[in-house]
Enzyme design. Structure first.
Site, PDB file in Angstrom:
ATOM      1  N   LYS A  76       0.857  -1.187   0.000  1.00 17.55           N
ATOM      2  CA  LYS A  76       0.000   0.000   0.000  1.00 17.55           C
ATOM      3  C   LYS A  76       0.890   1.232   0.000  1.00 17.55           C
ATOM      4  CE  LYS A  76      -3.915   2.025   2.587  1.00 17.55           C
ATOM      5  NZ  LYS A  76      -4.818   1.870   3.757  1.00 17.55           N
ATOM      6  N   SER A 151      -9.797   1.981   2.723  1.00 16.82           N
ATOM      7  CA  SER A 151      -8.885   2.701   1.869  1.00 16.82           C
ATOM      8  C   SER A 151      -7.857   1.814   1.168  1.00 16.82           C
ATOM      9  CB  SER A 151      -8.142   3.760   2.692  1.00 16.82           C
ATOM     10  OG  SER A 151      -7.340   3.149   3.695  1.00 16.82           O
ATOM     11  N   SER A 175     -10.164  -0.313   6.955  1.00 17.83           N
ATOM     12  CA  SER A 175      -9.556  -0.208   5.628  1.00 17.83           C
ATOM     13  C   SER A 175      -8.837  -1.440   5.096  1.00 17.83           C
ATOM     14  CB  SER A 175      -8.583   0.963   5.599  1.00 17.83           C
ATOM     15  OG  SER A 175      -9.299   2.144   5.376  1.00 17.83           O
TER      16      SER A 175
HETATM   17  N1  GLN Z   1     -13.447   4.327   6.055  1.00 19.68           N
HETATM   18  C1  GLN Z   1     -12.825   4.774   7.259  1.00 19.68           C
HETATM   19  C2  GLN Z   1     -12.423   6.211   7.116  1.00 19.68           C
HETATM   20  O1  GLN Z   1     -12.685   6.757   6.118  1.00 19.68           O
HETATM   21  C3  GLN Z   1     -11.686   3.899   7.620  1.00 19.68           C
HETATM   22  C4  GLN Z   1     -10.465   4.217   6.896  1.00 19.68           C
HETATM   23  C5  GLN Z   1      -9.301   3.422   7.363  1.00 19.68           C
HETATM   24  O2  GLN Z   1      -9.465   2.405   8.037  1.00 19.68           O
HETATM   25  N2  GLN Z   1      -8.107   3.902   7.041  1.00 19.68           N
HETATM   26  O3  GLN Z   1     -11.829   6.797   7.976  1.00 19.68           O
END
Ligand code: GLN
Length: 486
Positions: A76, A151, A175
């Site tokens: 990532k 994400s 995410s």
């Molecule tokens: N969807 C969540 C957010 O937008 C989680 C994102 C994440 O786990 N990095 O913060």
């Protein structure tokens, strides 16, 4: 070879049936063809990947190989990678070549894996659909009109499309798990503190945790064996004996108590997801597990609490991007303040700005007690709920995401709807508990459904066992999207 497990690939390499260079070339070829359509990678660098593959082949030849030596892994783009562009999905870092490696990257380098490229992601990991990336959205390989989740959507897409055998991700509120669910692959977010955050670009430090995305629980175990480890440079890194996360994979599940929180099976979950999750529970019952109903009464607070605390920490973490030290700097400005303002205005996207504004607001004098402190107290209650439930069962199950993959653009103009994607995943993050998602069938439009598994602190080996046993009797995780191009 595309559907081979990490263990099988490792055996092929050890038996010299294939070299790491050949394996890397083959996956790179696939990445190059498929990425045009899926946009799962922000950066590939053939020469650097092949250099690592040659090193791996030398390690194998001289008998010093580790289980993953020579295997291509995607990372990532939140992990700082020496000599590689490391963007975190943001214009702010669109020309940042990292001068150092994250701890996670160091560990993969020591293990002799090949970095096949840096995967696309929501900007600074803020999002559930990959649509906030400066580099454009990633497409879900099961249906390119839908999102891959976020994400870590690039990593989940890359594994689902078999562009790479496994990938790294990070999870702050879901995410790793939510994109794994939406793309029909497996992912685990370990107990907070097991994977070092050093060199992992910070979003919300008390929640951020690295973890792997792969095709199966057995593969996740091998990935965790590399990723988990103490690191003095992260003050929340846990000093523990090294574990073999694959040690319990084959244990039978007789006597295991699986708790189903009644709040997870109430309104909110779509019918197709509910059907698949129910069917998975039936399988677990057949495997010898006992199903118990439990209650996590503060479940409904996890989204409001998460969306106070995560932005609060983000607003502080992202203050480092000021145009002075690194990252985007505006070309023209009147004075220092104007330079800060213009650099940040230009460098950050809309969702990141929204989080910075919310975070600054909830931390400001007069609102701090009402929002930030209140959310911290509720966070404790959410963690206590889990502690109570783990007296009645060893494992908690439910859906990972309330729906299957949604259409690109469907929720991007409605942040609240988007935030609800984290309904089932945010609580485990707030409690610091490990959580994982494994494929459990298909819902509407033949789109994957993920089964969410939450365990107690440090129960990763058991969770992987629970997932692996299911993957011995069900074959959802071996199914691939229909890709004819490569
Ligand atoms: N969807 C969540 C957010 O937008 C989680 C994102 C994440 O786990 N990095 O913060």
């Amino acid at each position: 070879m595309l559907n081979s497990s990490l263990k099988q690939l490792s055996a092929l390499l050890a038996a010299k049936k294939v070299s790491s260079v050949e394996l890397t070339r083959e996956f790179l070829r696939r990445v190059k063809v498929l990425n045009q359509e899926y946009n799962a990678f922000i950066t590939i660098n053939e020469e650097m990947s092949l250099d690592q593959a040659r090193t791996a082949d030398t390690m194998i030849a001289s008998g010093v190989a580790c289980p993953l030596t020579g295997i291509p892994i995607a990372h990532k783009d939140i992990f700082c990678t020496k000599g590689w562009l490391t963007t975190c999905g943001s214009k702010m870092l669109s020309s940042f070549i990292s001068p150092y490696d994250a701890h996670v990257i160091e560990r993969f380098n020591l293990a002799g894996t090949v970095n096949i490229g840096k995967t696309n992601m929501d900007e600074f990991a803020m999002g559930s659909s990959n649509e906030t990336s400066f580099y454009g959205p990633v497409k879900n390989p099961w249906d390119i009109t839908t999102v891959p989740g976020g994400s870590s959507g690039g990593s989940a897409c890359a594994v689902a499309a078999r562009m790479v055998p496994a990938a790294t991700g990070t999870d702050t509120g879901g995410s790793i798990r939510q994109p794994a669910a939406l793309c029909g692959v497996s992912g685990i977010k370990p107990t907070y503190g097991l994977v070092s955050r050093y060199g992992m670009i910070a979003f919300a430090s008390s929640l951020d945790q690295g973890g792997p995305i792969a095709k199966s629980a057995a593969d996740l175990a091998l990935m965790l064996n590399v990723m988990v480890g103490f690191d003095a440079r992260d003050s929340t890194s846990l000093l523990r004996d090294q574990e073999d996360y694959a040690r319990d994979l084959e244990k039978p599940l007789e006597g295991l108590r699986i708790g189903l929180p009644k709040e997870y099976f109430a309104e909110g979950m779509s019918e197709d997801v509910s059907r698949a999750v129910d069917a998975a529970i039936v399988e677990y019952n057949k495997l010898g597990a006992k199903i118990v109903e439990v209650s996590l009464p503060n479940t409904k607070l996890s989204i409001p609490v998460y969306y106070v605390l995560a932005p609060a920490e983000a607003s502080s973490n992202l203050s480092r991007f000021d145009g002075v030290r690194y990252g985007h700097r505006a070309l023209e400005y009147a004075d220092l303040n104007d330079m800060y303002q213009k650099s940040r205005t230009q460098g950050f996207g809309a969702e990141v700005k929204r989080r910075i504004l919310i975070g600054t607001y909830v931390l400001s004098h007069g609102y701090y007690d009402a929002y930030y402190i209140k959310a911290q107290k509720l966070r404790r209650l959410i963690a206590q709920d889990f502690a109570e439930v783990f007296k009645q069962c060893e494992i908690i199950m439910g859906p990972t995401s309330p729906t299957v993959a949604f259409a690109l653009g469907e929720k991007s103009s409605d942040p609240l709807q988007m935030y609800l994607s984290d309904t089932y995943t945010a609580a485990a993050s707030l409690a610091g508990l490990p959580g994982m998602s494994i494929p459990a069938g298909f819902g509407n439009g033949n789109r994957p459904v993920g089964l969410h598994i939450i365990g107690n602190y440090f129960s990763e080996a058991q969770m992987l066992n629970v997932a692996h046993q299911y993957q011995q009797v069900m074959d959802w995780h071996t199914q691939m999207p229909d890709i004819t191009k490569a």
